[in-house]
Design a protein around this motif. Structure first.
Motif, PDB file in Angstrom:
ATOM      1  N   MET A  68     103.441  62.740  75.024  1.00 33.41           N
ATOM      2  CA  MET A  68     102.936  62.827  76.391  1.00 33.41           C
ATOM      3  C   MET A  68     102.592  64.263  76.793  1.00 33.41           C
ATOM      4  SD  MET A  68     102.140  61.796  79.419  1.00 33.41           S
ATOM      5  CE  MET A  68     102.679  60.117  79.741  1.00 33.41           C
ATOM      6  N   HIS A  69     103.404  65.240  76.353  1.00 42.15           N
ATOM      7  CA  HIS A  69     103.245  66.594  76.887  1.00 42.15           C
ATOM      8  C   HIS A  69     101.832  67.159  76.731  1.00 42.15           C
ATOM      9  CE1 HIS A  69     104.199  70.605  78.221  1.00 42.15           C
ATOM     10  NE2 HIS A  69     103.728  71.087  77.090  1.00 42.15           N
ATOM     11  N   PRO A  70     101.221  67.132  75.522  1.00 42.69           N
ATOM     12  CA  PRO A  70      99.871  67.700  75.427  1.00 42.69           C
ATOM     13  C   PRO A  70      98.837  66.925  76.239  1.00 42.69           C
ATOM     14  CG  PRO A  70     100.506  66.650  73.364  1.00 42.69           C
ATOM     15  CD  PRO A  70     101.732  66.714  74.202  1.00 42.69           C
ATOM     16  N   VAL A  71      99.020  65.617  76.360  1.00 42.83           N
ATOM     17  CA  VAL A  71      98.073  64.818  77.144  1.00 42.83           C
ATOM     18  C   VAL A  71      98.229  65.123  78.634  1.00 42.83           C
ATOM     19  CG1 VAL A  71      97.321  62.478  77.713  1.00 42.83           C
ATOM     20  CG2 VAL A  71      98.081  63.004  75.393  1.00 42.83           C
ATOM     21  N   PHE A 101      95.387  66.779  81.083  1.00 40.75           N
ATOM     22  CA  PHE A 101      94.948  66.156  82.335  1.00 40.75           C
ATOM     23  C   PHE A 101      95.135  67.126  83.498  1.00 40.75           C
ATOM     24  CE2 PHE A 101      95.793  63.489  86.114  1.00 40.75           C
ATOM     25  CZ  PHE A 101      94.622  62.736  86.133  1.00 40.75           C
ATOM     26  N   HIS A 102      96.297  67.765  83.561  1.00 43.44           N
ATOM     27  CA  HIS A 102      96.548  68.730  84.625  1.00 43.44           C
ATOM     28  C   HIS A 102      95.531  69.869  84.597  1.00 43.44           C
ATOM     29  CE1 HIS A 102      98.191  72.520  86.154  1.00 43.44           C
ATOM     30  NE2 HIS A 102      98.801  71.788  87.070  1.00 43.44           N
ATOM     31  N   ASP A 103      95.332  70.463  83.430  1.00 44.59           N
ATOM     32  CA  ASP A 103      94.465  71.634  83.327  1.00 44.59           C
ATOM     33  C   ASP A 103      93.016  71.301  83.685  1.00 44.59           C
ATOM     34  OD1 ASP A 103      96.739  72.873  82.469  1.00 44.59           O
ATOM     35  OD2 ASP A 103      96.096  73.112  80.383  1.00 44.59           O
ATOM     36  N   THR A 150      92.814  72.749  76.445  1.00 42.84           N
ATOM     37  CA  THR A 150      93.757  71.643  76.248  1.00 42.84           C
ATOM     38  C   THR A 150      93.052  70.298  76.297  1.00 42.84           C
ATOM     39  OG1 THR A 150      94.279  71.851  78.615  1.00 42.84           O
ATOM     40  CG2 THR A 150      95.828  72.831  77.047  1.00 42.84           C
ATOM     41  N   ALA A 151      92.113  70.135  77.243  1.00 36.62           N
ATOM     42  CA  ALA A 151      91.373  68.882  77.328  1.00 36.62           C
ATOM     43  C   ALA A 151      90.434  68.728  76.133  1.00 36.62           C
ATOM     44  CB  ALA A 151      90.583  68.823  78.630  1.00 36.62           C
TER      45      ALA A 151
END
Length: 226
Positions: free
Chosen positions: A1-4, A8-10, A170-171
């Motif tokens: 979950m963390h990288p996803v 999404f946040h970034d 990140t995205a």
């Protein structure tokens, strides 16, 4: 979950910052997603970014049966489904237009994506939700599709607004891994992640030589609607 979640946040945070710089005339610009204007496309992205909060408020539908790659299947792009999606965004844009102009074009979007993250953080990563197409998916896999929606349509918005692409690293990583199934690209292609995303989603054409290189490496790019 963390990288996803981070992706999404970034990406949402970056898009929100861009939206806060728009004015009335920007909202009326046409986009490559015909017949949507910037306001229509923004309404579509806002709805998609906020959808998970409502999904998590319902009962668990049973075990997950679809992942993010399976979500982007041909059934999602049938003519009637596409027509409903187009009309829904246009209606949503009309409904919220005065509010967006008064409070700022990014206000509703910021509320939507932050509500999604608050809901995600309140549930385990393997919590199952049912999509509007009836697919049972884990929260993590559905959030992955939201990264695609915000990131790829962010490219469309950048084009419509005559701005450089603002896709976050990140995205880009999450989207590229989904498009390639996690396989490394042939080095001789010379594609970075942004180029891959443009090529895989049909926003830039692939040459015969490029397709041959992909075929030789056994890479079948995920094609939305194909």
């Amino acid at each position: 979950m963390h990288p996803v979640r981070s992706a999404f946040h970034d990406e949402c945070d970056r898009l929100g910052a861009v939206l806060r710089t728009l004015d009335r005339s920007d909202l009326d610009r046409p986009t490559r997603c015909t017949p949507w204007t910037v306001a229509d496309l923004l309404a579509h992205v806002r709805t998609g970014a906020g959808r998970l909060a409502d999904m998590l408020a319902t009962t668990v539908p049973g075990p997950a049966r679809v992942d993010a790659a399976g979500y982007f299947g041909a059934a999602k792009f049938l003519p009637q489904v596409d027509a409903d999606r187009v009309e829904s965004a246009r209606s949503e844009a009309t409904r919220h237009r005065s509010q967006e102009l008064a409070a700022g074009p990014g206000t509703g979007f910021d509320r939507a994506w932050r509500a999604t993250l608050a809901a995600v953080d309140a549930h385990p990563a393997d919590r199952v939700v049912r999509t509007r197409h009836g697919d049972p998916m884990t929260v993590t896999e559905f959030l992955r599709t939201r990264v695609v929606e915000v990131g790829v349509h962010g490219l469309d918005l950048a084009e419509a607004l005559d701005r450089p692409p603002w896709l976050t690293p990140t995205a880009a990583r999450v989207i590229a891994d989904l498009l390639t199934g996690g396989q490394p690209l042939p080095a001789d292609l010379g594609w970075d992640r942004l180029t891959l995303i443009f090529k895989a989603t049909g926003r830039s054409p692939r040459s015969r030589a490029e397709q041959d290189a992909l075929d030789a490496a056994g890479i079948r790019l995920l094609a939305f609607g194909g």
